[in-house]
Design a protein around this motif. Structure first.
Motif, mmCIF file in Angstrom:
data_model
loop_
_atom_site.group_PDB
_atom_site.id
_atom_site.type_symbol
_atom_site.label_atom_id
_atom_site.label_comp_id
_atom_site.label_asym_id
_atom_site.label_seq_id
_atom_site.Cartn_x
_atom_site.Cartn_y
_atom_site.Cartn_z
ATOM 1 N N PRO A 70 0.972 -1.192 -0.128
ATOM 2 C CA PRO A 70 0.028 -0.230 0.013
ATOM 3 C C PRO A 70 0.918 1.218 -0.026
ATOM 4 O O PRO A 70 1.930 1.187 0.543
ATOM 5 C CB PRO A 70 -0.951 -0.065 1.397
ATOM 6 C CG PRO A 70 -0.204 -0.853 2.146
ATOM 7 C CD PRO A 70 0.952 -1.890 1.412
ATOM 8 N N ASN A 71 0.343 2.344 -0.526
ATOM 9 C CA ASN A 71 1.152 3.464 -0.612
ATOM 10 C C ASN A 71 2.608 3.428 -1.066
ATOM 11 O O ASN A 71 3.388 4.150 -0.726
ATOM 12 C CB ASN A 71 1.023 4.470 0.481
ATOM 13 C CG ASN A 71 -0.566 4.659 0.836
ATOM 14 O OD1 ASN A 71 -1.452 5.176 0.118
ATOM 15 N ND2 ASN A 71 -0.871 4.331 1.941
ATOM 16 N N VAL A 72 2.982 2.658 -2.077
ATOM 17 C CA VAL A 72 4.294 2.300 -2.432
ATOM 18 C C VAL A 72 5.070 3.342 -2.988
ATOM 19 O O VAL A 72 6.256 3.623 -2.777
ATOM 20 C CB VAL A 72 4.240 1.144 -3.322
ATOM 21 C CG1 VAL A 72 3.819 1.186 -4.646
ATOM 22 C CG2 VAL A 72 5.547 0.227 -3.597
ATOM 23 N N GLU A 73 4.282 4.446 -3.547
ATOM 24 C CA GLU A 73 4.914 5.612 -4.076
ATOM 25 C C GLU A 73 5.565 6.133 -3.135
ATOM 26 O O GLU A 73 6.236 7.233 -3.218
ATOM 27 C CB GLU A 73 3.892 6.214 -4.691
ATOM 28 C CG GLU A 73 2.645 6.920 -4.280
ATOM 29 C CD GLU A 73 1.719 5.978 -3.719
ATOM 30 O OE1 GLU A 73 0.888 6.400 -2.909
ATOM 31 O OE2 GLU A 73 1.630 4.769 -4.325
ATOM 32 N N ALA A 74 4.965 6.097 -1.682
ATOM 33 C CA ALA A 74 5.611 6.952 -0.646
ATOM 34 C C ALA A 74 6.518 5.869 0.263
ATOM 35 O O ALA A 74 6.992 6.311 1.275
ATOM 36 C CB ALA A 74 4.416 7.368 0.149
ATOM 37 N N ALA A 75 6.930 4.873 -0.139
ATOM 38 C CA ALA A 75 7.775 3.927 0.632
ATOM 39 C C ALA A 75 9.138 4.515 1.075
ATOM 40 O O ALA A 75 9.700 5.333 0.153
ATOM 41 C CB ALA A 75 8.160 2.720 -0.037
ATOM 42 N N VAL A 76 9.445 4.563 2.281
ATOM 43 C CA VAL A 76 10.587 5.021 2.719
ATOM 44 C C VAL A 76 11.814 3.773 2.994
ATOM 45 O O VAL A 76 11.384 2.938 3.796
ATOM 46 C CB VAL A 76 10.496 5.654 4.106
ATOM 47 C CG1 VAL A 76 11.635 6.114 4.674
ATOM 48 C CG2 VAL A 76 9.421 6.786 3.902
ATOM 49 N N LEU A 136 16.043 -1.879 -3.092
ATOM 50 C CA LEU A 136 15.126 -2.375 -2.129
ATOM 51 C C LEU A 136 13.697 -1.905 -2.329
ATOM 52 O O LEU A 136 12.788 -2.395 -2.269
ATOM 53 C CB LEU A 136 15.669 -2.105 -0.614
ATOM 54 C CG LEU A 136 16.883 -2.801 -0.399
ATOM 55 C CD1 LEU A 136 17.271 -2.318 1.114
ATOM 56 C CD2 LEU A 136 16.666 -4.556 -0.397
ATOM 57 N N ARG A 137 13.589 -0.556 -2.682
ATOM 58 C CA ARG A 137 12.310 0.165 -2.761
ATOM 59 C C ARG A 137 11.964 -0.429 -4.341
ATOM 60 O O ARG A 137 10.607 -0.486 -4.338
ATOM 61 C CB ARG A 137 12.594 1.604 -3.119
ATOM 62 C CG ARG A 137 11.429 2.646 -3.227
ATOM 63 C CD ARG A 137 11.611 4.024 -3.145
ATOM 64 N NE ARG A 137 12.259 4.341 -2.121
ATOM 65 C CZ ARG A 137 13.445 4.977 -1.945
ATOM 66 N NH1 ARG A 137 14.022 4.831 -2.870
ATOM 67 N NH2 ARG A 137 14.037 5.439 -0.891
ATOM 68 N N SER A 138 12.663 -0.582 -5.051
ATOM 69 C CA SER A 138 12.277 -1.242 -6.408
ATOM 70 C C SER A 138 11.446 -2.556 -6.184
ATOM 71 O O SER A 138 10.559 -2.866 -6.906
ATOM 72 C CB SER A 138 13.274 -1.370 -7.484
ATOM 73 O OG SER A 138 12.921 -2.019 -8.785
ATOM 74 N N VAL A 139 12.047 -3.263 -5.368
ATOM 75 C CA VAL A 139 11.785 -4.775 -5.052
ATOM 76 C C VAL A 139 10.183 -4.396 -4.344
ATOM 77 O O VAL A 139 9.188 -5.050 -4.727
ATOM 78 C CB VAL A 139 12.337 -5.569 -4.020
ATOM 79 C CG1 VAL A 139 11.445 -6.780 -3.463
ATOM 80 C CG2 VAL A 139 13.773 -5.926 -4.778
ATOM 81 N N GLY A 140 9.899 -3.437 -3.435
ATOM 82 C CA GLY A 140 8.703 -3.128 -2.926
ATOM 83 C C GLY A 140 7.785 -2.799 -4.007
ATOM 84 O O GLY A 140 6.498 -2.954 -3.755
ATOM 85 N N GLU A 141 8.186 -1.745 -4.873
ATOM 86 C CA GLU A 141 7.359 -1.511 -5.848
ATOM 87 C C GLU A 141 7.022 -2.502 -7.138
ATOM 88 O O GLU A 141 5.975 -2.443 -7.613
ATOM 89 C CB GLU A 141 7.820 -0.129 -6.609
ATOM 90 C CG GLU A 141 8.132 1.061 -5.944
ATOM 91 C CD GLU A 141 9.117 2.039 -6.560
ATOM 92 O OE1 GLU A 141 9.710 1.522 -7.529
ATOM 93 O OE2 GLU A 141 9.153 2.953 -5.933
ATOM 94 N N SER A 142 7.842 -3.380 -7.255
ATOM 95 C CA SER A 142 7.750 -4.398 -8.608
ATOM 96 C C SER A 142 6.958 -5.640 -8.214
ATOM 97 O O SER A 142 6.387 -6.457 -9.125
ATOM 98 C CB SER A 142 8.996 -4.481 -9.072
ATOM 99 O OG SER A 142 9.579 -3.287 -9.419
#
Length: 110
Positions: free
Chosen positions: A4-10, A52-58
């Protein structure tokens, strides 16, 4: 289902430098050895943070666990690395209660 809200992932600098790429950390030393072998470096921590953010997004969520503190999401995917090798890893994200943005809790080799 996606994070959820992956575009705001930190992915915080301290999580990457102080934990995932810290060979002296009591819990993170093995992770640091793995990530460094894949070409990631503490002085270029943003590269690992972005991967890591890319894994969360993809990749889709493989598991969700709810608690009084919020929701934990496990996202398992392929990490692209500076060495050119790809590695399958789980990433763990937390959305704290009363928060919207997921933040990286940990990642580790399978």
């Amino acid at each position: 289902m996606q994070l959820p809200n992956v575009e705001a992932a930190v992915v915080e600098k301290e999580k990457v430098v102080g934990y995932l790429l810290n060979p002296q950390h009591p819990d993170g030393a093995g992770k640091a050895q793995f990530f460094e072998a894949m070409g990631f470096r503490a002085d270029q921590w943003q590269v690992l943070a972005g991967a890591l953010r890319s894994v969360g997004e993809s990749w889709p969520i493989t598991r969700r666990v709810d608690s009084a503190h919020g929701s934990k999401y496990i996202v398992e995917g392929t990490l692209e690395t500076p060495s050119g090798r790809a590695a399958r890893i789980p990433t763990v994200w937390i959305v704290d209660r009363n928060a919207e943005a997921p933040r990286l809790a940990t990642a580790y080799p399978i």
